[in-house]
Design an enzyme around this catalytic site. Structure first.
Site, PDB file in Angstrom:
ATOM      1  N   SER A  78       5.194  -6.483  -2.050  1.00  0.00           N
ATOM      2  CA  SER A  78       4.940  -6.611  -0.621  1.00  0.00           C
ATOM      3  C   SER A  78       5.495  -7.940  -0.115  1.00  0.00           C
ATOM      4  O   SER A  78       5.209  -8.992  -0.697  1.00  0.00           O
ATOM      5  CB  SER A  78       3.425  -6.566  -0.392  1.00  0.00           C
ATOM      6  OG  SER A  78       3.133  -6.810   0.958  1.00  0.00           O
ATOM      7  N   GLY A  79       6.249  -7.887   0.983  1.00  0.00           N
ATOM      8  CA  GLY A  79       6.915  -9.093   1.491  1.00  0.00           C
ATOM      9  C   GLY A  79       5.974 -10.213   1.896  1.00  0.00           C
ATOM     10  O   GLY A  79       6.235 -11.385   1.612  1.00  0.00           O
ATOM     11  N   HIS A  80       4.856  -9.855   2.539  1.00  0.00           N
ATOM     12  CA  HIS A  80       4.057 -10.927   3.134  1.00  0.00           C
ATOM     13  C   HIS A  80       3.304 -11.774   2.107  1.00  0.00           C
ATOM     14  O   HIS A  80       2.655 -12.756   2.455  1.00  0.00           O
ATOM     15  CB  HIS A  80       3.114 -10.386   4.222  1.00  0.00           C
ATOM     16  CG  HIS A  80       1.956  -9.567   3.763  1.00  0.00           C
ATOM     17  ND1 HIS A  80       0.673 -10.072   3.748  1.00  0.00           N
ATOM     18  CD2 HIS A  80       1.860  -8.292   3.329  1.00  0.00           C
ATOM     19  CE1 HIS A  80      -0.156  -9.116   3.333  1.00  0.00           C
ATOM     20  NE2 HIS A  80       0.543  -8.032   3.065  1.00  0.00           N
TER      21      HIS A  80
ATOM     22  N   GLN B  83       1.009  -9.237  -6.267  1.00  0.00           N
ATOM     23  CA  GLN B  83       0.669 -10.659  -6.403  1.00  0.00           C
ATOM     24  C   GLN B  83       1.560 -11.380  -7.414  1.00  0.00           C
ATOM     25  O   GLN B  83       1.538 -12.608  -7.483  1.00  0.00           O
ATOM     26  CB  GLN B  83      -0.799 -10.828  -6.805  1.00  0.00           C
ATOM     27  CG  GLN B  83      -1.788 -10.368  -5.748  1.00  0.00           C
ATOM     28  CD  GLN B  83      -1.772 -11.218  -4.475  1.00  0.00           C
ATOM     29  OE1 GLN B  83      -1.233 -12.322  -4.450  1.00  0.00           O
ATOM     30  NE2 GLN B  83      -2.360 -10.695  -3.412  1.00  0.00           N
TER      31      GLN B  83
ATOM     32  N   THR C  62      14.122   5.129  10.234  1.00  0.00           N
ATOM     33  CA  THR C  62      15.088   4.042  10.427  1.00  0.00           C
ATOM     34  C   THR C  62      14.584   2.778   9.747  1.00  0.00           C
ATOM     35  O   THR C  62      13.415   2.416   9.864  1.00  0.00           O
ATOM     36  CB  THR C  62      15.311   3.802  11.939  1.00  0.00           C
ATOM     37  OG1 THR C  62      15.791   5.023  12.496  1.00  0.00           O
ATOM     38  CG2 THR C  62      16.323   2.688  12.179  1.00  0.00           C
TER      39      THR C  62
ATOM     40  N   CYS D  16      -9.015  -7.596   1.935  1.00  0.00           N
ATOM     41  CA  CYS D  16      -9.074  -6.249   2.488  1.00  0.00           C
ATOM     42  C   CYS D  16     -10.502  -5.715   2.518  1.00  0.00           C
ATOM     43  O   CYS D  16     -10.771  -4.729   3.174  1.00  0.00           O
ATOM     44  CB  CYS D  16      -8.182  -5.308   1.688  1.00  0.00           C
ATOM     45  SG  CYS D  16      -6.545  -5.977   1.456  1.00  0.00           S
TER      46      CYS D  16
ATOM     47  N   THR E 120       0.830  -1.204   0.000  1.00  0.00           N
ATOM     48  CA  THR E 120       0.000   0.000   0.000  1.00  0.00           C
ATOM     49  C   THR E 120       0.865   1.254   0.000  1.00  0.00           C
ATOM     50  O   THR E 120       0.608   2.202  -0.760  1.00  0.00           O
ATOM     51  CB  THR E 120      -0.956  -0.013   1.214  1.00  0.00           C
ATOM     52  OG1 THR E 120      -1.713  -1.231   1.169  1.00  0.00           O
ATOM     53  CG2 THR E 120      -1.896   1.168   1.200  1.00  0.00           C
TER      54      THR E 120
ATOM     55  N   ASN F  61      -5.364  -9.779  -7.646  1.00  0.00           N
ATOM     56  CA  ASN F  61      -5.341 -10.527  -6.386  1.00  0.00           C
ATOM     57  C   ASN F  61      -6.545 -11.439  -6.210  1.00  0.00           C
ATOM     58  O   ASN F  61      -6.479 -12.440  -5.508  1.00  0.00           O
ATOM     59  CB  ASN F  61      -5.244  -9.568  -5.194  1.00  0.00           C
ATOM     60  CG  ASN F  61      -6.212  -8.416  -5.284  1.00  0.00           C
ATOM     61  OD1 ASN F  61      -6.181  -7.630  -6.231  1.00  0.00           O
ATOM     62  ND2 ASN F  61      -7.107  -8.321  -4.319  1.00  0.00           N
TER      63      ASN F  61
HETATM   64  N1  PLP Z   1      -1.955  -4.731  -4.107  1.00  0.00           N
HETATM   65  C1  PLP Z   1      -2.416  -5.980  -4.224  1.00  0.00           C
HETATM   66  C2  PLP Z   1      -2.690  -6.539  -5.588  1.00  0.00           C
HETATM   67  C3  PLP Z   1      -2.654  -6.754  -3.080  1.00  0.00           C
HETATM   68  O1  PLP Z   1      -3.128  -7.993  -3.210  1.00  0.00           O
HETATM   69  C4  PLP Z   1      -2.386  -6.187  -1.802  1.00  0.00           C
HETATM   70  C5  PLP Z   1      -2.692  -6.937  -0.581  1.00  0.00           C
HETATM   71  O2  PLP Z   1      -3.652  -7.694  -0.524  1.00  0.00           O
HETATM   72  C6  PLP Z   1      -1.879  -4.886  -1.737  1.00  0.00           C
HETATM   73  C7  PLP Z   1      -1.674  -4.185  -2.919  1.00  0.00           C
HETATM   74  C8  PLP Z   1      -1.538  -4.239  -0.445  1.00  0.00           C
HETATM   75  O3  PLP Z   1      -0.319  -4.744   0.080  1.00  0.00           O
HETATM   76  P1  PLP Z   1       0.044  -4.582   1.607  1.00  0.00           P
HETATM   77  O4  PLP Z   1      -0.833  -5.500   2.370  1.00  0.00           O
HETATM   78  O5  PLP Z   1       1.486  -4.975   1.729  1.00  0.00           O
HETATM   79  O6  PLP Z   1      -0.151  -3.143   1.954  1.00  0.00           O
END
Ligand code: PLP
Length: 404
Positions: free
Chosen positions: A205-207, A185, A243, A331, A78, A157
């Site tokens: 995004s790492g997760h 994704q 940091t 989300c 994000t 996603n």
């Molecule tokens: N963009 C896409 C396509 C995503 O699937 C997601 C998370 O579901 C995000 C952005 C947001 O990433 P983050 O959770 O690291 O803020």
């Protein structure tokens, strides 16, 4: 109380992935042993600084980035998407238009909506077809020298549908517009070689690739003017103050290395599992359709729309049966509106509220797929028995398959 039943079948990897044990192991020393601040001039700080440098290089290799400094660490997808789009607008103040797609993640759509409302920026929302493929004619028509930024996701996603971002970036370049892609994704699932593309900025995004939450990165091509959104210290070459999250960065670096090493094998294995899951659900359950299945898709994602029932109930009952899946975008959980992605794809009215996303990962096994398949048909049948849509007098269980 344990949140996780003993044998959870986790099929929601597009929401988040389990941190790989090798990632966690790589991170641990940076909490309590090498805890220095990378900006500090003594050895403990330098050690942390070296770890950040190494991680940047690991990510550089995964993405085929020419110069490591083109990668800036952030807190996640994000932040990266927001920073990219805002920077592109600031870089060309006379250009007052943005192009994006109707099926983007809220990390892009919400920002664009805000820019439209509060800053008078014109936003072109490019539609998709029934398979979730971008309308290229509409995209071409929206491009002009008034466009500051294009932001089109690499892969969706909710459905996994892949956009031809390399070609789209070339087209944007013809009009001098900066091209950003939300590749949250795609990274770790698809081969990416940024050097050979015209993509100016890329968010990740790492997760989503077995690193922890709260770490991500933004690729900013050399020469792209980037005004920092977060002001303060000089970290990240003055582009993102604060940091550095050293353990997170180390974890993301290791996750990138693992993804690069295993991507080709995992593509084949995970794709086969996904295809079996999808095929058997569609065979065993009446009145359902695999959304976007005819488009080019990520290997791990399947979105199945079940007619006459709502995805909230499916997700809840499957959870009770030990299977974690998601209704569209994680989300938007809590909202009872149908997914904007399925709406944009014109999924039939009787199925648009019944979309369930199954997303696999390197952790997913054959046994997981078997166990999910053992419960899904029963859950759908039970819900349909009590569904007001099915009970309605004269309700016909005929599905409009036009969108298949
Ligand atoms: N963009 C896409 C396509 C995503 O699937 C997601 C998370 O579901 C995000 C952005 C947001 O990433 P983050 O959770 O690291 O803020």
């Amino acid at each position: 109380m344990s949140v996780q039943p003993a044998r959870l079948v986790y099929l929601d990897n597009n929401a988040t992935t389990r941190a790989d044990p090798r990632v966690v192991e790589a991170m641990l020393p940076y909490f309590s042993e090498y805890y220095g601040n990378p900006s500090s001039k003594y050895a403990l700080g330098a050690h942390a600084g070296m770890a950040v440098k190494r991680a940047r290089e690991q990510l550089q290799r995964l993405l085929g980035v020419e110069h490591a400094h083109e990668l800036m660490f952030t807190s996640g997808g994000t932040e990266s998407t927001n920073a990219a789009i805002l920077a592109a607008l600031e870089a060309s103040p006379r250009r007052r238009e943005i192009i994006t797609s109707a099926v983007e993640h809220p990390a892009v759509l919400a920002l664009c909506g805000w820019l439209e409302k509060t800053k008078g920026i014109r936003v072109h929302l490019i539609p998709v077809d029934r398979q979730g493929r971008l309308d290229i004619m509409a995209y071409r028509a929206a491009l002009s020298d008034r466009v500051a930024a294009v932001s089109i996701m690499w892969a969706n996603n909710e459905t996994g549908v892949i956009n031809p971002v390399v070609d789209l970036a070339e087209l944007a370049k013809e009009h001098g517009a900066l091209f950003h892609t939300d590749a949250v994704q795609a990274v770790g699932k698809l081969p990416i070689d940024l050097r050979s593309t015209a993509i100016d900025m890329l968010s990740l995004s790492g997760h989503k690739l077995h690193a922890p939450k709260g770490i991500g990165a933004l690729y900013i091509r050399n020469g792209v003017r980037f005004k920092p959104q977060i002001k303060g210290g000089h970290q990240e070459r003055g582009r993102r103050a604060g940091t550095e999250n050293v353990p997170g960065i180390v974890g993301l670096g290791m996750a990138a290395e693992l993804a690069a090493a295993h991507m080709a094998d995992e593509d084949i294995r995970v794709r086969a599992l996904r295809d079996r899951l999808e095929r058997e659900i569609v065979e065993r359950v009446e009145h359902c359709v695999a959304v976007g299945a005819r488009a080019e898709r990520l290997p791990n994602t399947s979105n199945i729309a079940f007619s006459f029932i709502e995805s909230e109930s499916i997700v809840m009952l499957l959870d009770r049966a030990g299977v974690a899946v998601s209704m569209g975008s994680a989300c938007s959980t809590g909202s009872f509106e149908p997914s904007h992605v399925l709406v944009a794809m014109k999924v039939a009215d009787d199925a648009v509220r019944g979309g369930v996303r199954f997303s696999l990962s390197r952790d997913t096994t054959d046994d997981d797929v078997d166990r999910a398949l053992a419960v899904i048909p029963g859950v759908i049948a039970r819900l349909r028995e009590i569904s007001p849509f099915c009970a309605e007098e004269g309700a016909s269980m005929t599905l409009n398959r036009a969108h298949v």
